[in-house]
Design an enzyme around this catalytic site. Structure first.
Site, PDB file in Angstrom:
ATOM      1  CG  ASP A 156      46.042  47.031  24.679  1.00 22.73           C
ATOM      2  OD1 ASP A 156      46.740  47.351  23.944  1.00 22.73           O
ATOM      3  OD2 ASP A 156      45.066  47.331  24.302  1.00 22.73           O
ATOM      4  CD  GLU A 159      47.093  54.342  21.851  1.00 22.91           C
ATOM      5  OE1 GLU A 159      46.307  55.054  21.925  1.00 22.91           O
ATOM      6  OE2 GLU A 159      47.699  53.281  20.959  1.00 22.91           O
TER       7      GLU A 159
HETATM    8  O1  FUB Z   1      43.593  48.055  21.968  1.00 22.51           O
HETATM    9  C1  FUB Z   1      42.554  48.790  21.963  1.00 22.51           C
HETATM   10  C2  FUB Z   1      44.084  50.078  22.055  1.00 22.51           C
HETATM   11  O2  FUB Z   1      44.743  49.859  21.585  1.00 22.51           O
HETATM   12  C3  FUB Z   1      44.627  51.408  23.206  1.00 22.51           C
HETATM   13  O3  FUB Z   1      43.664  51.625  24.520  1.00 22.51           O
HETATM   14  C4  FUB Z   1      45.446  51.777  22.307  1.00 22.51           C
HETATM   15  O4  FUB Z   1      46.658  51.546  23.621  1.00 22.51           O
HETATM   16  C5  FUB Z   1      45.982  50.306  21.532  1.00 22.51           C
HETATM   17  O5  FUB Z   1      46.874  49.567  21.899  1.00 22.51           O
END
Ligand code: FUB
Length: 332
Positions: free
Chosen positions: A41, A211
């Site tokens: 991320d 997301e």
């Molecule tokens: O790294 C944790 C979670 O994984 C993130 O918040 C999501 O977007 C995914 O990439």
């Protein structure tokens, strides 16, 4: 080994540390990943003509209680800044410290983060904000509680991106669980204020959104980007929309980043930084090396991102080489 190094020093006429420095400055490309370790991320950002990357420490949720950052003057050589934020500085953090978004404003640095991976509105957690005087921290929680602590419009409060429009107004886009909200930030960046119509949360979810939202304004257009698929699997990817306003509508154009079975899988949750050229763009993202299947085996990589002559984003070609140097400061 000792004699080999001594021999090289004599032949090259330099001390061992100077040789090491020369070897590092002689590196032609960043390579991928750009730094060692499992990190996901990544938020890429430029502060004071230096590139910074703030990633999630990719590990089991209970171990995700700190963040490291990385800085570079050229995109090729990266310096680690360990634990720019950690549990001791967020009283309400239990686990799952995720997906930072960092901005410089009001003479300070604001690091927005997701924490605790809340599953319902009775749990304590959500999106928080920590402040520091320096991009390397230490960042300290500013509120003593989350800024956004409820599941609204179906969006889990995680994965915020904080965008500054040309008029100076900041908006936050955020959300997991296939829903994306936007909110309007107050000038102190520690609170949110109503939109003109009185609402606090606007749902702006595009088709296929999962997301990891990101926004870029370029040549008067708003490029809204997000991740699709499941982050633990190979199909995770990034898609985008182009709009005339920060409020959308965000009509999906297509994918810009996805797995390449000759390079890596699970490529997503990205950000963009601009290099020194007029329209020189880099995508910073995470991916899973071939042969790795564990969900958290994610590494942070960089590649070039190009727009075509009509303003559409060309699909990114993932590489092992990474990118060449693009220093923003003049060398002395
Ligand atoms: O790294 C944790 C979670 O994984 C993130 O918040 C999501 O977007 C995914 O990439």
């Amino acid at each position: 080994m000792k004699y080999r190094n001594l021999f090289l020093s004599i032949v090259l006429g330099c001390s061992t540390s100077l040789c090491a420095q020369n070897a590092s400055s002689a590196k032609e490309t960043s390579g991928n990943p750009i730094f060692e370790g499992w990190y996901a991320d990544p938020e890429g950002v430029v502060f004071n003509k230096e590139y910074w990357v703030y990633p999630t420490y990719s590990a089991p949720y209970d171990e995700q209680i700190f963040m490291d950052a990385f800085s570079s003057t050229d995109l090729v050589n990266w310096k680690k800044h360990p634990r720019v934020i950690e549990k001791e500085n967020i009283s309400w953090l239990r686990r799952a410290l995720w997906a930072p978004a960092v901005v410089q404003e009001n003479g300070k640095y604001y690091l927005f983060f997701g924490a605790n991976d809340i599953q319902n509105n009775n749990e304590l957690g959500g999106i928080g904000v920590a402040v520091a005087d320096n991009p390397a921290g230490p960042f300290k929680d500013a509120l003593g509680k989350p800024l956004i602590d409820k599941i609204i419009n179906g969006a889990q409060p995680i994965d915020q991106y904080v965008f500054k429009d040309d008029d100076g107004q900041y908006y936050m886009y955020y959300g997991g669980w296939r829903h994306c909200n936007m909110v309007k930030m107050a000038p102190d960046l520690l609170s949110i204020v109503p939109f003109e119509d009185g609402t606090m949360y606007k749902e702006v979810t595009p088709e296929n959104y999962v997301e990891g939202p990101f926004m870029l304004k370029r040549k008067g257009k708003y490029y809204f980007m997000w991740s699709e698929g499941g982050w633990g699997g190979p199909d995770y990817c990034v898609a985008y929309a182009i709009a005339d306003s920060p409020f959308g509508p965000f009509k999906r154009v297509g994918k810009i980043l996805e797995q390449d079975l000759s390079v890596a899988v699970g490529a997503g949750h990205h950000s963009l930084v601009k290099g020194r050229g007029k329209d020189e763009w880099y995508i910073i993202y995470h991916r899973r090396p071939l042969g790795e299947t564990a969900a958290n085996s994610r590494e942070t990589c960089i590649d070039r991102l190009y727009f075509d002559k009509d303003g559409y984003i060309k699909p990114v070609k993932m590489t092992f080489e990474g990118v060449k140097a693009s220093p923003l400061k003049k060398s002395r």
